[in-house]
Scaffold this motif. Sequence first.
Motif, short mmCIF file in Angstrom:
data_model
loop_
_atom_site.label_atom_id
_atom_site.label_comp_id
_atom_site.label_asym_id
_atom_site.label_seq_id
_atom_site.Cartn_x
_atom_site.Cartn_y
_atom_site.Cartn_z
N ALA A 50 45.30 25.16 40.10
CA ALA A 50 46.47 25.66 39.36
C ALA A 50 46.37 27.17 39.14
N LEU A 51 45.15 27.66 38.85
CA LEU A 51 44.99 29.10 38.64
C LEU A 51 45.17 29.88 39.95
N LEU A 52 44.71 29.31 41.04
CA LEU A 52 44.93 29.97 42.34
C LEU A 52 46.42 30.10 42.65
N GLU A 53 47.17 29.03 42.36
CA GLU A 53 48.62 29.07 42.59
C GLU A 53 49.27 30.10 41.66
N LEU A 54 48.79 30.20 40.40
CA LEU A 54 49.36 31.15 39.45
C LEU A 54 49.06 32.59 39.89
N GLN A 55 47.85 32.86 40.35
CA GLN A 55 47.54 34.22 40.79
C GLN A 55 48.37 34.60 42.01
N PRO A 64 51.48 42.78 39.03
CA PRO A 64 50.05 43.09 39.21
C PRO A 64 49.25 43.12 37.92
N ARG A 65 49.89 43.30 36.78
CA ARG A 65 49.13 43.34 35.52
C ARG A 65 48.53 41.98 35.17
N LYS A 66 49.17 40.91 35.64
CA LYS A 66 48.73 39.57 35.26
C LYS A 66 47.73 38.97 36.25
N SER A 67 47.79 39.43 37.50
CA SER A 67 46.92 38.86 38.53
C SER A 67 45.43 39.01 38.19
N PRO A 68 44.95 40.19 37.78
CA PRO A 68 43.52 40.32 37.47
C PRO A 68 43.06 39.43 36.31
N VAL A 69 43.94 39.18 35.36
CA VAL A 69 43.59 38.33 34.22
C VAL A 69 43.30 36.92 34.67
N VAL A 70 44.16 36.39 35.56
CA VAL A 70 43.96 35.03 36.07
C VAL A 70 42.69 34.98 36.91
N PHE A 71 42.45 36.03 37.69
CA PHE A 71 41.25 36.03 38.53
C PHE A 71 39.98 36.06 37.69
N ALA A 72 40.03 36.76 36.56
CA ALA A 72 38.86 36.79 35.67
C ALA A 72 38.50 35.38 35.21
N ARG A 73 39.51 34.56 34.94
CA ARG A 73 39.24 33.17 34.54
C ARG A 73 38.61 32.39 35.69
N PHE A 94 36.58 34.62 46.99
CA PHE A 94 36.10 35.91 47.48
C PHE A 94 37.19 36.69 48.22
N TRP A 95 38.12 35.98 48.81
CA TRP A 95 39.26 36.66 49.45
C TRP A 95 40.06 37.46 48.42
N ARG A 96 40.18 36.90 47.23
CA ARG A 96 41.09 37.49 46.24
C ARG A 96 40.49 38.66 45.47
N PHE A 97 39.23 39.00 45.74
CA PHE A 97 38.73 40.26 45.22
C PHE A 97 39.63 41.40 45.69
N LYS A 98 40.12 41.30 46.92
CA LYS A 98 40.99 42.34 47.50
C LYS A 98 42.33 42.37 46.78
N GLU A 278 63.14 43.64 38.47
CA GLU A 278 62.15 42.62 38.77
C GLU A 278 60.79 43.18 39.17
N VAL A 279 60.77 44.39 39.72
CA VAL A 279 59.51 44.93 40.24
C VAL A 279 58.66 45.45 39.08
N ASP A 280 57.49 44.82 38.88
CA ASP A 280 56.62 45.20 37.77
C ASP A 280 55.42 46.02 38.26
N SER A 281 55.38 46.32 39.56
CA SER A 281 54.31 47.13 40.12
C SER A 281 54.75 48.58 40.15
N PRO A 282 54.13 49.46 39.36
CA PRO A 282 54.54 50.87 39.36
C PRO A 282 54.44 51.52 40.74
N LEU A 283 53.42 51.15 41.54
CA LEU A 283 53.27 51.75 42.86
C LEU A 283 54.40 51.32 43.78
N SER A 284 54.73 50.03 43.77
CA SER A 284 55.85 49.55 44.59
C SER A 284 57.17 50.15 44.12
#
Length: 996
Positions: A50-55, A64-73, A94-98, A278-284
């Motif tokens: 479920a966490l993989l699907e959420l990330q 992008p602000r939420k993705s690292p939080v889920v990965f930390a879990r 390990f793929w999702r470190f990127k 909708e775009v929450d990524s400042p770089l995008s």
Amino acid sequence: MQTAPQTTDELYEALRENDRRPYGRTRTVTAEELAETAELFGEPVPLIHALLELQEAYTYGSEPRKSPVVFARLLNLFDEQPGVFDDRLRHQLFWRFKWVANALRSLPEVPLGSLRQWQTEMRDRYEKAGLELQPYYGQAYQLAAHVGEDTALAYELWAGRTRSRLSDCEACETCERALYHLAAGDDERALRAWEPVLAGKESCQEEPARSVSYALLPLVRAGRTDEVRRLHLAGYRGCRRNPSMAGEIGRHLEFCALTGNEARGLELLAENRTLFDEVDSPLSLLDLLTGVEVLLARVEALGHGELPAAGFPGRSWTVASLRAEVRRRADDLAARFDARNGTTAHTDRRRTRLDRTPLLESLELTLRPRTLADVAPATAPAAPEPAEALPGSPAELIKRARELDEQGHPDAHACWARLRTLTTDPDYVHPDDPEAGPPARLRADLLEEEATLAERKDAHADAAALYEEAAGLYEDAELAGHAVIARASAVLAGAQAVPPRAEAEDAERAVPEGAGAEGADPQARTAAQVAVFTEAHAELVRLHEQAPGIAPYLQARLLRLRVSAHGLRLQASGDSEHVAPVLAEAELLFDFATRHGLTGQIAAARLLRATTHAMAGDLPTALADADGLVEVLRTDGPAWHLPRALSLRGKIQLGLGDAEAAYASLSEGVRLAAEWPAESVDTPTLHGELAQACMGLGRTDEALRHLTRSAELELRAGARFDAFCTYSNAAQLSLDLGRIDDCIALLDSLLLEPDVVDGELDDRLVAQLRLTRARALRTGDDLKAATAELVALAAESAGWDDDPGSHAMIAAETAILLGEAGEFTKAREVVDQALAAHARDPRYEQVSNALRELARLQAQQHGPEGLTDARAFLDDAGRVADAARTVDFKAHGRSLDTALAYEHGRINAYAGAYDEALAALDKALGLLGEPGEDPHLAAEWAECVRLAGVVEGVYLERTAPALARIEAAADRLTSLGHSEEAESLTGLAERLRDGE
């Protein structure tokens, strides 16, 4: 999510279902709910899934602000219970470190030190796990490029290493290598690197759409315009409305701005307006806004800063105001990234993009090329331009208008338009001139002109009312002749406006009880129309007889109205007995006009005569008349009739099968039509007919150009329904020709039109556009998007109580796509809707085809376990075939019974029921009969024999009878000249002998 999963099995099914959704808020919210539910089970593995699907939802939903939080879990779970991570889950982790590195890089509030610290964490984790470090060096290079550092060493450390299982896919790495060369100013090397991705040999979720967006401008600079056009259409479709690809959309907007496609750029901006929110990524967002600013700056530089533009929600924007807001926000974002990175890289890159000058003045990208003038808010149509300058004084202008009107000259329209403008001015003073006449006469003239224009738009009821009002004013001005003409015109316009329902009611009452209304209603309506036009002609004759002393040019107009009334009656009835009266009236007009030297009416009489012969089916006589008319018009005029005469001649030549001659006539007609005001020549029809001639000559690209030109002219004339019908034909033609990207781009553009979005256009026509788009998406292998469109259409068409047959067709097509996607429960529901609608308005072939195809898909995908459900589909198809047989329905291809027997054979073979399969195939062969000389029948017969031979010889291991069957069939096909079909069977026989 309607109900939370109660078991882990239900959770996994919900996760699979969510995975089929497009990225966006619905998928993300559902993923959040499923993650919360997974925690309640207290089991680590379901929670990990479920966490993989959420990330993934956060990553590709541009959060992008939420993705690292889920990965930390996830990382904590791995550290606490590494044993619950199997090889697949460990690989995912390990793929999702990127992913996390990309997310942190896109957030200017994350310090540069934290980015480097994360890279160190990634390296340490990879080394501890014994993993290759090429992915780490890839991230180190991307950070260097992002910051604006010297990337040469970082690039070599990454690109010079061997790829590993955790490396980015080849398409993504290809893009990074190409971008390295592009940043160095080496377009040629970048394009060489991109070649496998742009050619479709390498792809992934974001490729080739990402690479295409970067490659567009280098391709233009290299002069590869045909390729860039194709890639823009396909590449844009791969990222449209996708928040995670906002930067790619920005580059498509920039490309439009620099290739003379500013109008398309504004259209694409409108289609993606939700991305601002909708775009929450400042770089995008920075990448998107910079592309938007390039477009808006170009539009403003061309003098269109006041055009409306789609921008940030909450207010309306013009191009100029939106540009200022975009510039402010983008400058701020670039400054924040530069402050974080300690360089000026992002500001510099932004300035480079904004300083680019157009690469091409014009590059036609779609089948609907548009200019900024085409997207401007609708205004009153411009007055037609006359061949000669208009007189300055009102008195002279009135005199000129009436002289030209008497001749039937097209420039009269420009005069009347100018006079209408003058008379609506509060300061207008009517000239005190006997030739100008009283104000009432001028008002009558203008009303009559307005009625004429209304008739050309098929607004016959409005025209009739205007003519009647004009007649009253003419009588007040004591102009009896003009009053008669106006009243006669009202009679004919009124006849065309009368709906035949009321007149048809009496005829319908005469239909025997129980007789089908389908047959009676059209006949009754035709009879009613014939009666209306007969009565109108009688009234016109009466008016003519009561006005013996009117001017010759007015009498000629009366005679022409009489011809038209009889012509409309012939057109309504198609009855040969109505031909002679039309020709007789046309002869009266011709003789009268000849006696009085009225050249315009002479031409009109000859045109009406040729048209009548064509309507009667006497094309050789019609062509002879048209040829004679064209020659007379060339020498004696009036020249403004020549485009219409050439149009008629071209249409007749098409009817006679002479596409080459038709092409010549219609091409000349189109060329000459440009010399006259649009009100005098039906240029859209000329282009439509020329498209038919082009198709007859195999000039398909030219045919498409003429179809779309016809549609755009109809749009400009305000005939929006006709325009969309023509565009629909162009879309279908492009689909038939395999130009999938052209078809989809055209339909996407049409479906964004305001009257479509607001639901003002005919809903069935819009449904046809969407249906064609769904078919194009399916042909283009975008099964997911095609299915979503058809499912929506099927739901909408379920409410078409007046047209259940169309719903049956749409639902049947939808069910097939659902079956191809493996969603057989939904497919069963939708095909049941098709059957219910079919019971009300039969669509035997479409529904039978869908049921048989669903049976095949069920057996093919599920084997023996799917046989019961597959047979249920075929049972329904059998009932459809039985009903079709009772009404003697004839299918376009093989009979429904033959197709059903063959499908029984095929699905039983898939399911391993080989005896039943062979019996069904033998039945199909019996129904097909002998192949004969028909190549289509021979091909079907050979395929049926081939499958029977495989079942008998391979699966049932009855080699001898199978060989006898196959060899006899091959001999039979060879004797009939079907050598290709025979070869497929002889090849099978050889393999059977060899024991393969």
